[in-house]
Design an enzyme around this catalytic site. Structure first.
Site, PDB file in Angstrom:
ATOM      1  N   ASP A  99     -28.225  56.661  18.008  1.00 19.53           N
ATOM      2  CA  ASP A  99     -27.582  57.959  18.821  1.00 19.53           C
ATOM      3  C   ASP A  99     -26.135  58.208  18.083  1.00 19.53           C
ATOM      4  OD1 ASP A  99     -27.043  59.596  20.741  1.00 19.53           O
ATOM      5  OD2 ASP A  99     -26.443  57.979  22.149  1.00 19.53           O
ATOM      6  N   GLU A 145     -18.175  61.865  20.441  1.00 19.93           N
ATOM      7  CA  GLU A 145     -18.693  60.576  21.414  1.00 19.93           C
ATOM      8  C   GLU A 145     -18.419  59.182  20.986  1.00 19.93           C
ATOM      9  OE1 GLU A 145     -22.727  60.948  22.850  1.00 19.93           O
ATOM     10  OE2 GLU A 145     -22.621  58.838  23.829  1.00 19.93           O
ATOM     11  N   GLU A 177     -34.498  59.241  28.743  1.00 19.22           N
ATOM     12  CA  GLU A 177     -33.320  58.855  29.653  1.00 19.22           C
ATOM     13  C   GLU A 177     -33.398  59.480  30.854  1.00 19.22           C
ATOM     14  OE1 GLU A 177     -29.823  59.859  27.085  1.00 19.22           O
ATOM     15  OE2 GLU A 177     -30.019  58.010  26.307  1.00 19.22           O
TER      16      GLU A 177
HETATM   17  C1  GCU Z   1     -26.774  59.630  24.279  1.00 21.52           C
HETATM   18  C2  GCU Z   1     -25.517  60.183  24.966  1.00 21.52           C
HETATM   19  C3  GCU Z   1     -25.928  60.962  26.356  1.00 21.52           C
HETATM   20  C4  GCU Z   1     -26.928  62.046  25.996  1.00 21.52           C
HETATM   21  C5  GCU Z   1     -28.107  61.611  25.117  1.00 21.52           C
HETATM   22  C6  GCU Z   1     -28.890  62.634  24.437  1.00 21.52           C
HETATM   23  O1  GCU Z   1     -27.315  58.856  24.720  1.00 21.52           O
HETATM   24  O2  GCU Z   1     -24.877  58.924  25.003  1.00 21.52           O
HETATM   25  O3  GCU Z   1     -24.893  61.343  27.051  1.00 21.52           O
HETATM   26  O4  GCU Z   1     -27.350  62.674  27.233  1.00 21.52           O
HETATM   27  O5  GCU Z   1     -27.566  60.661  24.041  1.00 21.52           O
HETATM   28  O6  GCU Z   1     -28.676  62.948  23.300  1.00 21.52           O
HETATM   29  O7  GCU Z   1     -29.798  63.413  25.207  1.00 21.52           O
END
Ligand code: GCU
Length: 695
Positions: free
Chosen positions: A381, A409, A309
């Site tokens: 997730d 979440e 990400e």
């Molecule tokens: C999910 C989550 C993010 C987080 C990511 C992670 O995508 O929505 O907020 O940063 O997981 O676990 O790194």
């Protein structure tokens, strides 16, 4: 019993009402002979002073030697130092005890009715002290006590996704960060109280900051949620702040860890590369780690989110994850530090479920001993329900940790009641068949040093710590279940309710019942309970994100289309089912044998596919409606407690239930309309499409 402005959670220590019981507690606990040696024992004494005063209605007498003219007393200390403990516990028992374990035993000594708490370390005795207080708060008898406890999991960590300096918390629904980085190293009483809460349930590690340590540079990255400055914690002036927090946590048996940015040699240092095979990078990490240990001699180690990400990682230098991890691990090794390396990596494959296995399985055995690969419970997730991650059974030569999400979440955030313990239990008990029949997930990360569980924490600076009073049960349950994954959900729930809301049988039964029903309800109205997922709104402000329904937004996650719904993850699709060991893989391959609750995770099926005399779409409609009714029922049951618990907590939860009910209806109506629009199949019961979407 915590600092005034904050809620006491499960450390309330309300006075024991039953006079007979209180008197039996007083005989054994009104006088306390407790060791003062190490810092953890100081915490134990203080906790006993507060806890016993609350429970017994008068302050206990603390002695430096065994009291003589009393009917009984409580002794906390080491066997070799206390005759009363020698009378109760054999040397061999202590020798064979895990160093975080403890023994609680009632004993008659010199005509006195005593209780002893002992272990081989101060930390063990601190845990034993909390166990005793929990036992008393649940009004259990002490006359014949004989408890020997050891943790079943070595590393029991909470991960804070707190963004230092900006004070926000990614996926936090309990206010801002509890850590005030601007004022640190000044210590707030709240830190100590938080450490007590963690120690009381056996958590032994804390990562202070977000895994996102830098604003992601990918297009469309959600800046609102990403930590920007976490890497700055490695700078000397900030290490003083880390040191101050570590001092508080250490006294409570909790080791401190930091999330670090893979490009720290560039961002925090003055190198122009973070290539793990570059000698200057290796030297930079070694020097940096030395500096950290000067501040925090028992520092736990680092947690890294790399190549995920938008965070930097070894891929930036054409290196794999093992090479990437090992350079940090080498720097930590001489100090006894550990590197937690997250397996949450996806991006190039059209089904992200298969990707972390494809990335990490070939690297099994290549990570250094002080690396732990941290794997989310499922392949996507933290969805309300997912199958377990296939990686758990694919890396026998690697230390593994299971990452769970304590914060909600995807399960209603700060508004919905959703008890996660049953979900975690389902994950832990899942039989992977990795080593033949009877290889549950929990066996794959327990027992060994460097293996354990990490929980993304739900604590913020909200006066009730977790935003929703009932979400305290998730933090409590996390600690208790991770300490002993064999504990059953009912036991954990019962303990929590009694300590938090008292022992009135109606209250215990009602609150436990509400918690019990909460996760299935959320599953019903947010997923239809056949294995769908991620139908959440995914854009915009952090608070809207992953809260509202929005099934049109990401059809790839649920596969809803004219011809049917679900995602083909069998051999004819992405092949995730095939990453399991047989016979699990076989069971998932066919819609006939695939468990109902995961059916549409593994299969794309026609809307009118037959399910025991009904159809897929009808079952989805029905489940969504049932979910809302379950919330209504939970709300009504809660409302019956109006005069049985204090106004503040009663009202807070009652208001949240009203909001949850409205929101569950919105979910239901959005989902059933979506199913109806695509399936074009009427609801047998005439409820779809709903006339008034939120009505
Ligand atoms: C999910 C989550 C993010 C987080 C990511 C992670 O995508 O929505 O907020 O940063 O997981 O676990 O790194």
């Amino acid at each position: 019993m915590l600092t005034d402005e904050y809620d006491d959670c499960w450390l309330r220590y309300d006075r024991v009402g039953d006079a007979e019981l209180r008197s039996s507690y007083r005989t054994r606990c009104a006088h306390v002979f407790a060791s003062t040696e190490g810092p953890e024992l100081g915490v134990a004494r203080e906790e006993l002073r507060m806890g016993l005063e609350g429970l017994l209605g008068r302050e206990p007498h603390l002695w430096m030697h065994p009291p003589r003219t009393v009917d009984g007393f409580l002794a906390v200390g080491r066997r070799e130092r206390m005759a009363v403990i020698r009378a109760a516990v054999d040397e061999a028992e202590i020798e064979s005890l895990h160093d975080e374990g403890y023994i609680l035993r009632s004993v008659e000594w010199e005509d006195k009715d005593c209780l002893v708490v002992t272990g081989s370390t101060d930390k063990g005795m601190l845990y034993g002290t909390y166990h005793l207080l929990r036992h008393l708060a649940a009004h259990r008898p002490v006359d014949d006590l004989d408890i020997v406890e050891e943790p079943r999991t070595e590393e029991r960590i909470v991960n804070h996704w707190d963004n230092p300096f900006r004070a926000s918390v990614e996926r936090g629904y309990a206010g801002m960060s509890i850590f005030d980085w601007e004022r640190l190293p000044d210590i707030r009483p709240r830190y100590r109280d938080y450490a007590r809460l963690l120690a009381s349930v056996g958590v032994n590690g804390i990562v202070l900051n977000n895994v996102n340590t830098q604003k992601p540079d990918r297009p469309g990255a959600n800046e609102a949620i990403a930590g920007k400055e976490g890497w700055q914690l490695l700078r000397s002036k900030n290490l003083e702040k880390v040191e101050a927090l570590a001092t508080v946590f250490r006294r409570h048996g909790v080791r401190t860890y930091l999330s670090v940015n893979y490009a720290a040699p560039i961002l925090a240092g003055d190198l122009d590369t973070a290539d793990p095979l570059d000698a200057a990078v290796e030297a930079w990490w070694a020097d940096t780690v030395d500096e950290v240990y000067k501040h925090v001699p028992d520092f736990g180690g680092f947690l890294v989110k790399a190549d995920s990400e938008g965070q930097p990682g070894p891929y930036d230098y054409d290196r794999n994850h093992a090479a990437g991890a090992n350079v940090l691990a080498r720097a930590l090794e001489p100090h006894g530090g550990r590197l937690y390396w997250r397996a949450f990596v996806y991006g190039s494959h059209e089904d992200r479920a298969v990707q972390s296995y494809e990335t990490f399985e070939p690297l099994d055995g290549e990570f250094r001993d002080n690396v732990t690969v941290q794997i989310k419970n499922g392949p996507i997730d933290f969805q309300p329900r997912e199958p377990v991650s296939t990686l758990f059974s694919a890396m026998p030569e690697t230390n593994l940790a299971c990452e769970l999400q304590i914060t909600q979440e995807y399960t209603g955030q700060g508004v919905h009641a959703c008890y996660h313990v049953p979900q975690w239990k389902e994950v832990f008990e899942f039989d992977t068949r990795a080593d033949g029949e009877g290889t549950p997930v929990k066996n794959l990360f327990m027992h060994d040093e460097g293996e354990g569980v990490a929980g993304v924490c739900n604590v913020g600076d909200d006066p009730n710590w977790t935003g929703h009073y009932l979400a305290q049960a998730n933090l409590y349950g996390y600690g208790r279940l991770v300490w002993n994954p064999d504990l059953d959900t009912e036991t954990i729930t019962d303990e929590w309710v009694r300590q938090t809301f008292g022992n009135d049988p109606t209250v215990v039964e009602t609150v436990a019942g509400v918690l019990h029903d909460s996760w299935p309800a959320v599953l019903d109205y947010t997923t239809g309970r056949l294995g769908l997922m991620h139908m959440m709104y995914n854009q915009g402000d952090v608070l809207e994100n992953h809260y509202n329904p929005s099934p049109e937004e990401w059809p790839g996650y649920h596969g809803g289309a004219e011809d049917g719904i679900g995602v083909d993850r069998t051999a004819s699709g992405s092949g995730y089912a095939g990453q399991f060991r047989d016979p699990v893989a076989e069971r998932y391959e066919s819609p006939e044998t695939c468990p109902r609750e995961l059916l549409l995770f593994f299969h794309h099926l026609p809307w009118e596919y037959d399910l025991d005399g009904t159809t897929v779409v009808q079952r989805l409609y029905d489940n969504c409606f049932e979910g809302v009714e379950a919330v209504r029922d939970m709300r009504d049951r809660w409302n019956e407690l109006e005069d049985a618990i204090d106004e503040k907590r009663y009202r807070h939860v009652a208001e949240r239930f009203d909001e949850q009910l409205d929101h569950a209806k919105l979910w239901r109506d959005t989902l059933v309309s979506f199913f109806h629009d695509h399936a074009d199949v009427p609801d047998e019961r005439g409820r779809v499409p709903p006339d008034d979407r939120a009505g």
